[in-house]
Scaffold this motif. Sequence first.
Motif, PDB file in Angstrom:
ATOM      1  N   ASN A 209     -20.286 -16.672  17.386  1.00 42.03           N
ATOM      2  CA  ASN A 209     -19.979 -17.983  17.960  1.00 42.03           C
ATOM      3  C   ASN A 209     -18.469 -18.129  18.082  1.00 42.03           C
ATOM      4  O   ASN A 209     -17.740 -17.868  17.123  1.00 42.03           O
ATOM      5  N   LYS A 211     -15.241 -20.546  18.728  1.00 43.55           N
ATOM      6  CA  LYS A 211     -14.666 -21.884  18.822  1.00 43.55           C
ATOM      7  C   LYS A 211     -13.473 -21.806  19.761  1.00 43.55           C
ATOM      8  O   LYS A 211     -12.469 -21.167  19.461  1.00 43.55           O
ATOM      9  N   THR A 243     -26.702 -24.550  25.554  1.00 42.33           N
ATOM     10  CA  THR A 243     -27.184 -25.308  24.383  1.00 42.33           C
ATOM     11  C   THR A 243     -28.368 -24.635  23.688  1.00 42.33           C
ATOM     12  O   THR A 243     -28.993 -25.242  22.821  1.00 42.33           O
ATOM     13  N   ASP A 250     -28.874 -28.488  20.789  1.00 39.67           N
ATOM     14  CA  ASP A 250     -28.340 -29.682  21.448  1.00 39.67           C
ATOM     15  C   ASP A 250     -26.816 -29.677  21.528  1.00 39.67           C
ATOM     16  O   ASP A 250     -26.210 -30.615  22.031  1.00 39.67           O
ATOM     17  N   GLN A 251     -26.169 -28.604  21.035  1.00 36.55           N
ATOM     18  CA  GLN A 251     -24.716 -28.495  21.085  1.00 36.55           C
ATOM     19  C   GLN A 251     -24.328 -27.368  22.038  1.00 36.55           C
ATOM     20  O   GLN A 251     -24.943 -26.300  22.037  1.00 36.55           O
ATOM     21  N   THR A 253     -22.531 -24.256  23.038  1.00 35.33           N
ATOM     22  CA  THR A 253     -21.938 -23.154  22.288  1.00 35.33           C
ATOM     23  C   THR A 253     -21.505 -22.034  23.230  1.00 35.33           C
ATOM     24  O   THR A 253     -22.003 -21.916  24.349  1.00 35.33           O
TER      25      THR A 253
END
Length: 306
Positions: A209, A211, A243, A250-251, A253
Amino acid sequence: MKIFKNFNEYSSQKPLALSLGMFDGVHLGHKSIINELIKVGSENNLETAILTFWPHPRFVFNPNEDLKLLNTLEEKKFLMDKYGIDNLFLKEFDEDFRNLTGEEFVRQILVDKLHIKYLIIGYDHSFGKNKSGNFDLLQKLSKELGFEVEQMEAINIHENNISSTKVRNALLSGNIKEATEMLGYPYSVSGTVTHGKKIGRTIGYPTANIKTDSIKLLPKKGAYIVEVEVNSRQYKGMLSIGTNPTVNGDQLTVEVYILDFNEDIYDKPITVKFRDYLHDEIKFESLEKLIERLDEDKRLTEMFPF
């Protein structure tokens, strides 16, 4: 390359050949200006300079606008340095500066503070309060104030003028190859590897992931073939922006599966370069169907000529 955030910090034995603008993306249109600056500088014993603005003036004029940029500040610095610019001026677009007319800007900043001898602007560039500065004004002032001015023609690809807006639109449409053509290099996103839900490792596709910087433009939701740089090495990768609807995420990424890789890279910096678009974000009816698609995406990524 020397970097200045304050005009008063600048001093040089040589006068400047300068261009100004946002240079977001530092695309091939910008590159043509930079190449001309370097040519003029070499022929006339001038240092080269770019005057750009940070943050973007649109953050000042429209603070509620959700503007995303093609370059972070560090990326812009890197590209300017890579392309051979001697001096980079990073001007904050504050209240005093935004109220300068085009003529005041030329007299007070370009001539009195920076001592320019050659100014190059893009084909559609305007500046100063109410866009009062343009090529006609520069031609008039150049004779009085003792500098030369040149306006570059637009750079075209497939009969379309290159612009930062067109690069953004290409990326937001998933048209990676068109964006790469206009930029002259693969679009990239950098960030730090963070912990996610770790669902990928349960289906044989562990992902990192990423950021990312909040001002950085992310391409369209979907799956991509990417080149991954991590630990100073390059790998092929499959990247997903979305998502994760198959597992009811629901986020938003940004996750990358790195081929032929098995290292702990949490909290490490990572960069992905977009090479091609695979497909839109899909909500699969089962994890088995998701795995089938990932297997096909992996096959296509392995075959892709890097």
